[in-house]
Design an enzyme around this catalytic site. Structure first.
Site, PDB file in Angstrom:
ATOM      1  N   ASN A  17       7.882 -44.771  10.654  1.00 27.05           N
ATOM      2  CA  ASN A  17       7.690 -44.817  12.099  1.00 27.05           C
ATOM      3  C   ASN A  17       6.425 -44.031  12.460  1.00 27.05           C
ATOM      4  O   ASN A  17       6.273 -42.873  12.066  1.00 27.05           O
ATOM      5  CB  ASN A  17       8.909 -44.188  12.777  1.00 27.05           C
ATOM      6  CG  ASN A  17       8.916 -44.447  14.274  1.00 27.05           C
ATOM      7  OD1 ASN A  17       7.870 -44.388  14.918  1.00 27.05           O
ATOM      8  ND2 ASN A  17      10.080 -44.738  14.810  1.00 27.05           N
ATOM      9  N   ASP A  72      -6.157 -58.355  22.059  1.00 23.15           N
ATOM     10  CA  ASP A  72      -6.473 -59.456  22.973  1.00 23.15           C
ATOM     11  C   ASP A  72      -5.701 -59.276  24.274  1.00 23.15           C
ATOM     12  O   ASP A  72      -5.777 -60.119  25.160  1.00 23.15           O
ATOM     13  CB  ASP A  72      -6.094 -60.803  22.363  1.00 23.15           C
ATOM     14  CG  ASP A  72      -4.586 -60.936  22.246  1.00 23.15           C
ATOM     15  OD1 ASP A  72      -3.953 -59.982  21.767  1.00 23.15           O
ATOM     16  OD2 ASP A  72      -4.031 -61.973  22.650  1.00 23.15           O
ATOM     17  N   ASP A  85       1.438 -54.000  19.457  1.00 20.01           N
ATOM     18  CA  ASP A  85       2.417 -54.505  20.433  1.00 20.01           C
ATOM     19  C   ASP A  85       2.085 -53.933  21.820  1.00 20.01           C
ATOM     20  O   ASP A  85       1.982 -52.717  21.983  1.00 20.01           O
ATOM     21  CB  ASP A  85       3.816 -54.054  19.994  1.00 20.01           C
ATOM     22  CG  ASP A  85       4.909 -54.803  20.723  1.00 20.01           C
ATOM     23  OD1 ASP A  85       4.733 -55.073  21.932  1.00 20.01           O
ATOM     24  OD2 ASP A  85       5.939 -55.105  20.104  1.00 20.01           O
ATOM     25  N   TYR A 130      -3.467 -63.093  13.697  1.00 16.26           N
ATOM     26  CA  TYR A 130      -3.257 -63.109  15.131  1.00 16.26           C
ATOM     27  C   TYR A 130      -4.568 -63.324  15.885  1.00 16.26           C
ATOM     28  O   TYR A 130      -4.652 -64.145  16.792  1.00 16.26           O
ATOM     29  CB  TYR A 130      -2.641 -61.760  15.503  1.00 16.26           C
ATOM     30  CG  TYR A 130      -2.091 -61.712  16.882  1.00 16.26           C
ATOM     31  CD1 TYR A 130      -0.810 -62.171  17.149  1.00 16.26           C
ATOM     32  CD2 TYR A 130      -2.836 -61.187  17.922  1.00 16.26           C
ATOM     33  CE1 TYR A 130      -0.280 -62.107  18.424  1.00 16.26           C
ATOM     34  CE2 TYR A 130      -2.320 -61.121  19.190  1.00 16.26           C
ATOM     35  CZ  TYR A 130      -1.046 -61.580  19.445  1.00 16.26           C
ATOM     36  OH  TYR A 130      -0.540 -61.520  20.708  1.00 16.26           O
TER      37      TYR A 130
END
Lengths: 215, 215
Positions: free
Chosen positions: B96, B154, B118, B193
């Protein structure tokens, strides 16, 4: 902006001494005396034809506005708007923005607007950009501790340059919009330029920033 | 990213102990011993399937790379790439990111990459964004004085949020691209991505920033 000579402009600026300040050094530290009321002072540097400034002044009678523009043929258009409106909270100043500290006292200004400033894209003209570090130093000086810089442009390169320049000066971003017209922002007053460019689908960038000692 | 369970992933991660570090706390302060050579250490936080990390490692044999990813079903794809490549300068870490300071010593890292993190768009998830202030504090700690944070996304809202967050932390922007694929940048390595989104015409945003005491 390409400038066309405007016949009679000089004379008109001289004729309206109540709106156009001819000896700005004399008012340093006491700009409030030029206005009907003592209230917060916002200035726009490079106001162009003054649409943004005049609209802001109409919508916000509780704020005094000074529009700064060096070009005679441009500032005269702002003057014509002001002649029509006769707003008590608008003054126009035909000076070079490089000497701001000669015209404003430390902390005398509550907000500075830069709207669609000339991008001066060539590297050798960097020092002319209104977000060049020397300008930021003078903004820091004349701004009140709670003062803010409001910066709006459609020029991507100028915006990139400016955010880097702000960060090097340690400025803190309070708001940031990378596509203003597709963001949730209330009551955005457009300049002639903004309206034209936005219609073409260009992105408008905006930030509100302040200096670290303030806020 | 929506996750699909990948059968056998756990076992595979355990089977490749030479690439996947199972006891990261033990290597704190001596990560160089996990690699063939003592050389600069770059880490990617949230590396996803690892395409960017593996490509970077191939192109830059003079740098050691650690890819960090918490999701088993995702990190295993990075592992599969590394099994194929067998790069001596790649290590993978399933931890983490909130505990970075347990795994890296002060100043041990030379560069941190965040690529297409994210966005956690909901306000109540702000603390999960990898550019939230708590993360920035840990980056500052583990980064070398000359260290840099390389951030690419993005997601416009995440980028806006992050630039504000950086400015509040006093970070200085070294580079800034508000439309990376239409800027003059050499050798941009794309993640899966990035390639997909760029093909759709989405803008890619990038910045390189550092902490004020450094540089």
């Amino acid at each position: 902006m390409r400038l066309r000579n405007k016949p009679g402009a000089e004379d008109k600026l001289l004729a309206y001494g109540q709106y156009v300040v001819s000896t700005p050094e004399e008012w340093k530290g006491r700009w409030n005396e030029r206005f009907d009321k003592k209230q917060p002072l916002h200035i726009e540097i490079g106001m162009g034809k003054g649409r943004f400034l005049i609209e802001m002044a109409k919508q916000n009678p509780g704020i005094n506005y000074i529009g700064i523009e060096l070009q005679t043929s441009v500032i005269v258009s702002a003057l014509e708007k002001q002649i029509e409106e006769g707003l008590p909270n608008v003054q126009l100043l035909q000076v070079n923005a490089q000497n701001l500290q000669s015209f404003f006292d430390k902390g005398e200004v509550d907000r500075i607007y830069l709207t669609f400033s000339d991008p001066w894209p060539k590297n050798r003209h960097e020092k002319r950009r209104l977000t060049y570090k020397d300008f930021l130093y003078s903004y820091e000086t004349i701004l009140d501790e709670q003062g803010e810089l409001h910066f709006k442009t459609d020029n991507q390169k100028l915006f990139e340059y400016s955010l880097i320049s702000f960060s090097e000066k340690g400025m803190i971003l309070k708001e940031l919009y990378l596509d203003l017209h597709n963001s949730e922002v209330e009551n955005n007053i457009m300049t002639e330029y903004e309206e034209k460019f936005s219609r073409k689908g260009n992105r408008i960038y905006k930030t509100v920033a302040y200096f670290p000692e303030s806020k």
